[in-house]
Design a protein around this motif. Structure first.
Motif, PDB file in Angstrom:
ATOM      1  N   ALA A   1       0.840  -1.202   0.000  1.00 52.78           N
ATOM      2  CA  ALA A   1       0.000   0.000   0.000  1.00 52.78           C
ATOM      3  C   ALA A   1       0.876   1.252   0.000  1.00 52.78           C
ATOM      4  O   ALA A   1       0.587   2.223  -0.713  1.00 52.78           O
ATOM      5  CB  ALA A   1      -0.937  -0.002   1.201  1.00 52.78           C
ATOM      6  N   LEU A   2       1.957   1.232   0.765  1.00 53.58           N
ATOM      7  CA  LEU A   2       2.887   2.371   0.792  1.00 53.58           C
ATOM      8  C   LEU A   2       3.569   2.557  -0.558  1.00 53.58           C
ATOM      9  O   LEU A   2       3.755   3.686  -1.013  1.00 53.58           O
ATOM     10  CB  LEU A   2       3.942   2.177   1.877  1.00 53.58           C
ATOM     11  CG  LEU A   2       3.465   2.431   3.283  1.00 53.58           C
ATOM     12  CD1 LEU A   2       4.552   2.037   4.291  1.00 53.58           C
ATOM     13  CD2 LEU A   2       3.089   3.886   3.485  1.00 53.58           C
ATOM     14  N   ALA A   3       3.947   1.458  -1.182  1.00 51.38           N
ATOM     15  CA  ALA A   3       4.574   1.549  -2.497  1.00 51.38           C
ATOM     16  C   ALA A   3       3.624   2.190  -3.506  1.00 51.38           C
ATOM     17  O   ALA A   3       4.037   3.032  -4.313  1.00 51.38           O
ATOM     18  CB  ALA A   3       5.020   0.168  -2.971  1.00 51.38           C
ATOM     19  N   LEU A   4       2.349   1.819  -3.465  1.00 51.73           N
ATOM     20  CA  LEU A   4       1.359   2.437  -4.354  1.00 51.73           C
ATOM     21  C   LEU A   4       1.190   3.919  -4.047  1.00 51.73           C
ATOM     22  O   LEU A   4       1.120   4.752  -4.949  1.00 51.73           O
ATOM     23  CB  LEU A   4       0.011   1.732  -4.232  1.00 51.73           C
ATOM     24  CG  LEU A   4      -0.132   0.400  -4.938  1.00 51.73           C
ATOM     25  CD1 LEU A   4      -1.466  -0.247  -4.579  1.00 51.73           C
ATOM     26  CD2 LEU A   4      -0.006   0.572  -6.443  1.00 51.73           C
TER      27      LEU A   4
ATOM     28  N   LEU B   1       7.291   4.113   8.074  1.00 50.81           N
ATOM     29  CA  LEU B   1       5.931   3.666   8.352  1.00 50.81           C
ATOM     30  C   LEU B   1       5.920   2.166   8.115  1.00 50.81           C
ATOM     31  O   LEU B   1       6.343   1.699   7.070  1.00 50.81           O
ATOM     32  CB  LEU B   1       4.944   4.375   7.427  1.00 50.81           C
ATOM     33  CG  LEU B   1       3.472   4.268   7.812  1.00 50.81           C
ATOM     34  CD1 LEU B   1       2.727   5.480   7.339  1.00 50.81           C
ATOM     35  CD2 LEU B   1       2.843   3.009   7.321  1.00 50.81           C
ATOM     36  N   ARG B   2       5.473   1.428   9.122  1.00 45.50           N
ATOM     37  CA  ARG B   2       5.402  -0.025   9.004  1.00 45.50           C
ATOM     38  C   ARG B   2       4.204  -0.525   9.795  1.00 45.50           C
ATOM     39  O   ARG B   2       3.610   0.220  10.558  1.00 45.50           O
ATOM     40  CB  ARG B   2       6.693  -0.679   9.481  1.00 45.50           C
ATOM     41  CG  ARG B   2       6.963  -0.508  10.955  1.00 45.50           C
ATOM     42  CD  ARG B   2       8.334  -1.048  11.367  1.00 45.50           C
ATOM     43  NE  ARG B   2       8.513  -1.004  12.792  1.00 45.50           N
ATOM     44  CZ  ARG B   2       8.795   0.067  13.516  1.00 45.50           C
ATOM     45  NH1 ARG B   2       8.928   1.234  12.918  1.00 45.50           N
ATOM     46  NH2 ARG B   2       8.938  -0.007  14.814  1.00 45.50           N
ATOM     47  N   CYS B   3       3.890  -1.777   9.593  1.00 48.42           N
ATOM     48  CA  CYS B   3       2.776  -2.378  10.316  1.00 48.42           C
ATOM     49  C   CYS B   3       3.286  -3.598  11.063  1.00 48.42           C
ATOM     50  O   CYS B   3       3.983  -4.444  10.489  1.00 48.42           O
ATOM     51  CB  CYS B   3       1.677  -2.775   9.328  1.00 48.42           C
ATOM     52  SG  CYS B   3       0.149  -3.296  10.127  1.00 48.42           S
ATOM     53  N   GLU B   4       2.959  -3.664  12.333  1.00 48.45           N
ATOM     54  CA  GLU B   4       3.295  -4.812  13.172  1.00 48.45           C
ATOM     55  C   GLU B   4       1.986  -5.422  13.643  1.00 48.45           C
ATOM     56  O   GLU B   4       1.359  -4.897  14.566  1.00 48.45           O
ATOM     57  CB  GLU B   4       4.159  -4.367  14.356  1.00 48.45           C
ATOM     58  CG  GLU B   4       5.500  -3.778  13.940  1.00 48.45           C
ATOM     59  CD  GLU B   4       6.284  -3.183  15.091  1.00 48.45           C
ATOM     60  OE1 GLU B   4       5.775  -3.154  16.241  1.00 48.45           O
ATOM     61  OE2 GLU B   4       7.408  -2.719  14.837  1.00 48.45           O
ATOM     62  N   GLY B   5       1.561  -6.480  12.970  1.00 45.03           N
ATOM     63  CA  GLY B   5       0.274  -7.093  13.289  1.00 45.03           C
ATOM     64  C   GLY B   5      -0.862  -6.170  12.919  1.00 45.03           C
ATOM     65  O   GLY B   5      -1.117  -5.921  11.745  1.00 45.03           O
ATOM     66  N   SER B   6      -1.546  -5.612  13.919  1.00 49.08           N
ATOM     67  CA  SER B   6      -2.644  -4.672  13.664  1.00 49.08           C
ATOM     68  C   SER B   6      -2.263  -3.243  14.059  1.00 49.08           C
ATOM     69  O   SER B   6      -3.104  -2.354  14.041  1.00 49.08           O
ATOM     70  CB  SER B   6      -3.889  -5.110  14.435  1.00 49.08           C
ATOM     71  OG  SER B   6      -3.619  -5.115  15.818  1.00 49.08           O
ATOM     72  N   THR B   7      -0.994  -3.027  14.380  1.00 46.60           N
ATOM     73  CA  THR B   7      -0.530  -1.711  14.805  1.00 46.60           C
ATOM     74  C   THR B   7       0.332  -1.076  13.730  1.00 46.60           C
ATOM     75  O   THR B   7       1.302  -1.676  13.257  1.00 46.60           O
ATOM     76  CB  THR B   7       0.288  -1.812  16.114  1.00 46.60           C
ATOM     77  OG1 THR B   7      -0.527  -2.411  17.120  1.00 46.60           O
ATOM     78  CG2 THR B   7       0.758  -0.464  16.581  1.00 46.60           C
ATOM     79  N   ILE B   8      -0.029   0.132  13.349  1.00 41.81           N
ATOM     80  CA  ILE B   8       0.758   0.900  12.394  1.00 41.81           C
ATOM     81  C   ILE B   8       1.737   1.744  13.200  1.00 41.81           C
ATOM     82  O   ILE B   8       1.337   2.453  14.131  1.00 41.81           O
ATOM     83  CB  ILE B   8      -0.145   1.778  11.512  1.00 41.81           C
ATOM     84  CG1 ILE B   8      -1.092   0.877  10.717  1.00 41.81           C
ATOM     85  CG2 ILE B   8       0.687   2.660  10.591  1.00 41.81           C
ATOM     86  CD1 ILE B   8      -2.216   1.608  10.031  1.00 41.81           C
TER      87      ILE B   8
ATOM     88  N   GLY C   1      -0.425  -7.406   9.441  1.00 38.33           N
ATOM     89  CA  GLY C   1       0.434  -6.571   8.604  1.00 38.33           C
ATOM     90  C   GLY C   1      -0.184  -6.135   7.293  1.00 38.33           C
ATOM     91  O   GLY C   1       0.520  -5.699   6.382  1.00 38.33           O
ATOM     92  N   ALA C   2      -1.505  -6.247   7.180  1.00 33.49           N
ATOM     93  CA  ALA C   2      -2.169  -5.914   5.922  1.00 33.49           C
ATOM     94  C   ALA C   2      -3.457  -5.134   6.165  1.00 33.49           C
ATOM     95  O   ALA C   2      -4.061  -5.207   7.228  1.00 33.49           O
ATOM     96  CB  ALA C   2      -2.489  -7.193   5.144  1.00 33.49           C
ATOM     97  N   VAL C   3      -3.849  -4.396   5.140  1.00 32.38           N
ATOM     98  CA  VAL C   3      -5.136  -3.698   5.127  1.00 32.38           C
ATOM     99  C   VAL C   3      -6.127  -4.637   4.454  1.00 32.38           C
ATOM    100  O   VAL C   3      -5.859  -5.158   3.364  1.00 32.38           O
ATOM    101  CB  VAL C   3      -5.039  -2.373   4.347  1.00 32.38           C
ATOM    102  CG1 VAL C   3      -6.395  -1.696   4.267  1.00 32.38           C
ATOM    103  CG2 VAL C   3      -4.005  -1.450   4.964  1.00 32.38           C
ATOM    104  N   HIS C   4      -7.259  -4.859   5.108  1.00 29.87           N
ATOM    105  CA  HIS C   4      -8.321  -5.724   4.576  1.00 29.87           C
ATOM    106  C   HIS C   4      -9.536  -4.826   4.330  1.00 29.87           C
ATOM    107  O   HIS C   4     -10.073  -4.235   5.274  1.00 29.87           O
ATOM    108  CB  HIS C   4      -8.666  -6.828   5.577  1.00 29.87           C
ATOM    109  CG  HIS C   4      -7.470  -7.663   5.943  1.00 29.87           C
ATOM    110  ND1 HIS C   4      -7.175  -8.835   5.299  1.00 29.87           N
ATOM    111  CD2 HIS C   4      -6.500  -7.479   6.867  1.00 29.87           C
ATOM    112  CE1 HIS C   4      -6.067  -9.347   5.813  1.00 29.87           C
ATOM    113  NE2 HIS C   4      -5.639  -8.546   6.770  1.00 29.87           N
TER     114      HIS C   4
END
Length: 166
Positions: A10-13, A27-34, A148-151
């Motif tokens: 998503a960040l790359a886009l 900016l990174r995602c660890e599980g459900s935490t940004i 680690g993902a947006v759903h």
């Protein structure tokens, strides 16, 4: 339609046409935490209070957890620390520069808002409005962040022009 997109993708886009603002160090995602690192010294138009804080603390680490999605608005509970000290009050000073940076990316003015939460502040993002500026006929019906993902779940109506990167 259901879409699962790793936060890195998503960040790359998001940065494909124009890089993220320089004040966003990571900016990174660890599980459900940004997890976001913001260098306050690089925030443009932050005002006197933010400039003083920037001189004292430099980089702030913020964590955001999606707490809900309703009426097209995603809400995140946010904590912020600078040098191991709470820095939540600085969030109010970042709203203007963040919205300006997003407006330069073609998103509506004022799409991000800071609200008072029960404990930590809440950041509200008008996601559906952002989606509507890029593509017509798509309604985001659900949004979650985990693993680690947006759903996202969206309904597709009559689609007009799609502008992914501009």
């Amino acid at each position: 339609m259901k879409i699962t997109l790793p936060v890195d993708e998503a960040l790359a886009l998001a940065a494909a046409k124009q890089p993220l603002p320089p004040f966003i160090r990571s900016l990174r995602c660890e599980g459900s935490t940004i997890v976001l690192e913001v260098d306050l010294r690089l925030v443009p138009d932050g005002g006197t209070a933010l400039r003083l804080a920037a001189a004292a603390v430099g980089t702030v680490t913020a964590t955001a957890v999606l707490t809900g999605y309703a009426g097209g608005v995603a809400t995140f509970e946010v904590t912020a620390q600078a040098r191991s000290l709470p820095a939540h009050k600085l969030l109010n000073h970042l709203t203007g520069p963040v919205n300006s940076a997003l407006a330069r990316q073609g998103l509506p003015e004022g799409i991000v808002e800071i609200r008072k939460g029960d404990g930590d502040p809440v950041v509200a993002v008008r996601v559906q409005e952002a989606v509507a500026t890029k593509v017509s006929g798509v309604t985001l019906t659900d949004l979650a962040v985990h693993d680690g993902a947006v759903h996202a779940t969206a309904s597709i109506g009559s689609i007009g022009t799609v502008t992914l990167l501009g």
